[in-house]
Design a protein around this motif. Structure first.
Motif, PDB file in Angstrom:
ATOM      1  N   LEU A 258      -9.565  32.680   4.091  1.00 27.87           N
ATOM      2  CA  LEU A 258     -10.939  32.910   4.541  1.00 27.87           C
ATOM      3  C   LEU A 258     -11.663  31.583   4.792  1.00 27.87           C
ATOM      4  O   LEU A 258     -12.428  31.450   5.745  1.00 27.87           O
ATOM      5  CB  LEU A 258     -11.704  33.734   3.498  1.00 27.87           C
ATOM      6  CG  LEU A 258     -11.322  35.213   3.395  1.00 27.87           C
ATOM      7  CD1 LEU A 258     -12.023  35.852   2.207  1.00 27.87           C
ATOM      8  CD2 LEU A 258     -11.664  35.948   4.675  1.00 27.87           C
ATOM      9  N   ARG A 259     -11.398  30.604   3.944  1.00 32.75           N
ATOM     10  CA  ARG A 259     -12.016  29.289   4.158  1.00 32.75           C
ATOM     11  C   ARG A 259     -11.506  28.648   5.442  1.00 32.75           C
ATOM     12  O   ARG A 259     -12.278  28.033   6.190  1.00 32.75           O
ATOM     13  CB  ARG A 259     -11.721  28.379   2.966  1.00 32.75           C
ATOM     14  CG  ARG A 259     -12.355  28.829   1.656  1.00 32.75           C
ATOM     15  CD  ARG A 259     -12.278  27.715   0.623  1.00 32.75           C
ATOM     16  NE  ARG A 259     -12.634  28.211  -0.710  1.00 32.75           N
ATOM     17  CZ  ARG A 259     -11.752  28.507  -1.647  1.00 32.75           C
ATOM     18  NH1 ARG A 259     -10.454  28.379  -1.406  1.00 32.75           N
ATOM     19  NH2 ARG A 259     -12.142  28.945  -2.825  1.00 32.75           N
TER      20      ARG A 259
ATOM     21  N   TYR B 147      -6.536  34.412  11.069  1.00 41.58           N
ATOM     22  CA  TYR B 147      -7.987  34.273  10.980  1.00 41.58           C
ATOM     23  C   TYR B 147      -8.673  35.626  11.149  1.00 41.58           C
ATOM     24  O   TYR B 147      -9.602  35.968  10.413  1.00 41.58           O
ATOM     25  CB  TYR B 147      -8.494  33.312  12.055  1.00 41.58           C
ATOM     26  CG  TYR B 147      -8.126  31.859  11.848  1.00 41.58           C
ATOM     27  CD1 TYR B 147      -7.549  31.427  10.659  1.00 41.58           C
ATOM     28  CD2 TYR B 147      -8.347  30.920  12.844  1.00 41.58           C
ATOM     29  CE1 TYR B 147      -7.206  30.104  10.469  1.00 41.58           C
ATOM     30  CE2 TYR B 147      -8.007  29.573  12.660  1.00 41.58           C
ATOM     31  CZ  TYR B 147      -7.433  29.180  11.469  1.00 41.58           C
ATOM     32  OH  TYR B 147      -7.096  27.866  11.291  1.00 41.58           O
TER      33      TYR B 147
ATOM     34  N   THR C 132     -10.869  37.712   8.362  1.00 39.00           N
ATOM     35  CA  THR C 132     -12.260  38.085   8.620  1.00 39.00           C
ATOM     36  C   THR C 132     -12.472  39.572   8.393  1.00 39.00           C
ATOM     37  O   THR C 132     -13.428  39.988   7.714  1.00 39.00           O
ATOM     38  CB  THR C 132     -12.643  37.714  10.063  1.00 39.00           C
ATOM     39  OG1 THR C 132     -12.510  36.298  10.229  1.00 39.00           O
ATOM     40  CG2 THR C 132     -14.070  38.134  10.377  1.00 39.00           C
TER      41      THR C 132
ATOM     42  N   LEU D  74     -16.416  34.680  10.878  1.00 44.84           N
ATOM     43  CA  LEU D  74     -17.088  35.500   9.870  1.00 44.84           C
ATOM     44  C   LEU D  74     -18.444  35.988  10.377  1.00 44.84           C
ATOM     45  O   LEU D  74     -18.817  37.148  10.159  1.00 44.84           O
ATOM     46  CB  LEU D  74     -17.269  34.703   8.573  1.00 44.84           C
ATOM     47  CG  LEU D  74     -15.987  34.349   7.807  1.00 44.84           C
ATOM     48  CD1 LEU D  74     -16.303  33.488   6.602  1.00 44.84           C
ATOM     49  CD2 LEU D  74     -15.247  35.610   7.381  1.00 44.84           C
ATOM     50  N   VAL D  75     -19.175  35.109  11.058  1.00 44.23           N
ATOM     51  CA  VAL D  75     -20.461  35.514  11.630  1.00 44.23           C
ATOM     52  C   VAL D  75     -20.249  36.587  12.696  1.00 44.23           C
ATOM     53  O   VAL D  75     -20.973  37.590  12.750  1.00 44.23           O
ATOM     54  CB  VAL D  75     -21.197  34.298  12.227  1.00 44.23           C
ATOM     55  CG1 VAL D  75     -22.412  34.743  13.029  1.00 44.23           C
ATOM     56  CG2 VAL D  75     -21.628  33.343  11.119  1.00 44.23           C
TER      57      VAL D  75
ATOM     58  N   GLY E 244     -13.126  29.523   8.849  1.00 47.32           N
ATOM     59  CA  GLY E 244     -14.383  28.920   9.280  1.00 47.32           C
ATOM     60  C   GLY E 244     -15.501  29.953   9.342  1.00 47.32           C
ATOM     61  O   GLY E 244     -15.289  31.151   9.149  1.00 47.32           O
ATOM     62  N   TRP E 245     -16.701  29.483   9.653  1.00 46.37           N
ATOM     63  CA  TRP E 245     -17.862  30.372   9.589  1.00 46.37           C
ATOM     64  C   TRP E 245     -18.053  31.195  10.859  1.00 46.37           C
ATOM     65  O   TRP E 245     -18.617  32.288  10.814  1.00 46.37           O
ATOM     66  CB  TRP E 245     -19.116  29.558   9.303  1.00 46.37           C
ATOM     67  CG  TRP E 245     -19.490  28.564  10.378  1.00 46.37           C
ATOM     68  CD1 TRP E 245     -19.093  27.276  10.474  1.00 46.37           C
ATOM     69  CD2 TRP E 245     -20.337  28.813  11.505  1.00 46.37           C
ATOM     70  NE1 TRP E 245     -19.619  26.681  11.588  1.00 46.37           N
ATOM     71  CE2 TRP E 245     -20.397  27.603  12.239  1.00 46.37           C
ATOM     72  CE3 TRP E 245     -21.057  29.925  11.966  1.00 46.37           C
ATOM     73  CZ2 TRP E 245     -21.139  27.478  13.413  1.00 46.37           C
ATOM     74  CZ3 TRP E 245     -21.801  29.790  13.129  1.00 46.37           C
ATOM     75  CH2 TRP E 245     -21.842  28.586  13.843  1.00 46.37           C
ATOM     76  N   ARG E 246     -17.587  30.721  12.027  1.00 42.26           N
ATOM     77  CA  ARG E 246     -17.872  31.432  13.270  1.00 42.26           C
ATOM     78  C   ARG E 246     -17.216  32.823  13.334  1.00 42.26           C
ATOM     79  O   ARG E 246     -17.914  33.800  13.666  1.00 42.26           O
ATOM     80  CB  ARG E 246     -17.450  30.581  14.472  1.00 42.26           C
ATOM     81  CG  ARG E 246     -18.389  29.416  14.760  1.00 42.26           C
ATOM     82  CD  ARG E 246     -18.024  28.718  16.065  1.00 42.26           C
ATOM     83  NE  ARG E 246     -18.976  27.679  16.398  1.00 42.26           N
ATOM     84  CZ  ARG E 246     -18.900  26.428  15.996  1.00 42.26           C
ATOM     85  NH1 ARG E 246     -17.865  26.058  15.227  1.00 42.26           N
ATOM     86  NH2 ARG E 246     -19.812  25.548  16.332  1.00 42.26           N
TER      87      ARG E 246
END
Length: 347
Positions: free
Chosen positions: A313-314, A162, A166, A321-322, A317-319
């Motif tokens: 990348l999917r 992960y 990222t 990446l943020v 998750g979004w956290r």
């Protein structure tokens, strides 16, 4: 002493060469096309087209499994060889001067990044090990720092994947956006090299970003980046002490492991620069080594583009990446602020 493997070394090397040949050829072919594009559009260089072409190919059709060993070889070992050869355009006094000049920026950005990773990561409810990996990956040297720190803190393989996914996204964005930022701020090559060396993640991305901005920024950016890479050592030792106190999940740092954290290509880069300082490398050979290095950089970045893994990348998750985006902006802003405070933007 057991020396049984020595007689089989030539055979093992030949098998390894066969194993990586197809993937290396794919990366070389992509780099050749990127080099032609760079000559037709000099402002683009060869690094950016190489990674873009590689990403497009990977998105249209993921490279076959038989190409993967060669693609990994190109994006790691060939890049490291390219960095070593870049030492031919620098001297040891310049390296020491650059290291001393960039130290305040590196320490400032690292402190902001690690603090931000802890605070923002907690606010986003990201697991501590994952936010540590994203923090050191952003603050030090991308995947290399993640790989060095992950066993120290006992990170799971999924957390490593992960974090690397990222960091990879922002590596690619940096190659496109940072040269635009540098030109918008009217930075000279020296200042841009300092910015790229301290605010871009992986060595490959630093080399590509500085190369896109201009050849004059490349050598300076690489020196800054390699000095920054050494921050792996104190951070790994510190995390080892913290983890040893907290649990038995990590590993203890030993002198041998500390020595192993120093990348071989950093040593090679310094040795080539030392040879160049003595004047034993003829001017024609020096120019040739730099050209070879630039083509190897394009080859390595083609491999990085071809290894793009959107599903990973999917899955991240979004956290994360943020978190990566916020840390990336923080590091960039801090680097520019410290450079401005020390008079660098007024060169």
């Amino acid at each position: 002493m057991n020396v049984a493997p020595l007689p089989t070394l030539p055979r093992r090397l030949s098998l390894r060469a066969v194993d990586v040949s197809a993937g290396v050829c794919a990366c070389v072919a992509t780099a050749a096309v990127a080099t032609v594009v760079g000559r037709l559009v000099p402002v683009a260089g060869s690094a950016l087209p190489a990674v873009v072409i590689g990403v497009v190919i990977a998105l249209v059709r993921r490279p076959a499994a038989r190409l993967e060993p060669g693609i990994r070889f190109s994006s790691t070992f060939l890049l490291q060889v390219a960095v070593v050869l870049l030492g031919a355009q620098l001297s040891l006094p310049i390296i020491l001067q650059v290291g001393a000049e960039s130290l305040p920026v590196m320490l400032g950005t690292l402190a902001v990044c690690l603090t931000g990773a802890w605070l923002v990561g907690r606010a986003l409810r990201i697991e501590p090990r994952l936010r540590t990996l994203v923090g050191v990956g952003t603050g030090i040297c991308g995947a290399s720092a993640i790989a060095a720190v992950s066993p120290v803190i006992g990170a799971a393989s999924a957390e490593v994947a992960y974090a690397i996914s990222t960091i990879f996204l922002f590596n690619v964005l940096a190659i496109v956006l940072f040269p635009l930022l540098g030109h918008a701020l009217q930075l000279d090559p020296h200042t841009f090299g300092l910015l790229a060396g301290t605010a871009v993640n992986d060595t490959s991305s630093v080399v590509a970003t500085a190369g896109v901005f201009g050849a004059a920024a490349l050598g300076f950016a690489v020196v800054v980046k390699l000095v920054r890479t050494l921050m792996i050592i104190p951070i790994s030792i510190g995390l080892s002490v913290i983890e040893a106190r907290r649990s038995a999940g990590g590993i203890r740092m030993t002198p041998r492991r500390v020595l192993g954290l120093v990348p071989w290509f950093l040593v090679g880069f310094v040795m080539v620069a030392l040879l160049n300082s003595t004047g034993v490398i003829p001017l024609d050979l020096r120019a040739g080594l730099v050209q070879v290095s630039q083509f190897l950089i394009a080859t390595a970045l083609a491999g990085i583009g071809l290894s793009t893994d959107l599903p990973a990348l999917r899955r991240a998750g979004w956290r994360p990446l943020v978190l990566g985006a916020i840390l990336w902006v923080l590091v960039t802003a801090t680097s520019l602020a410290i450079i401005a405070a020390t008079g660098g933007l007024g060169r």
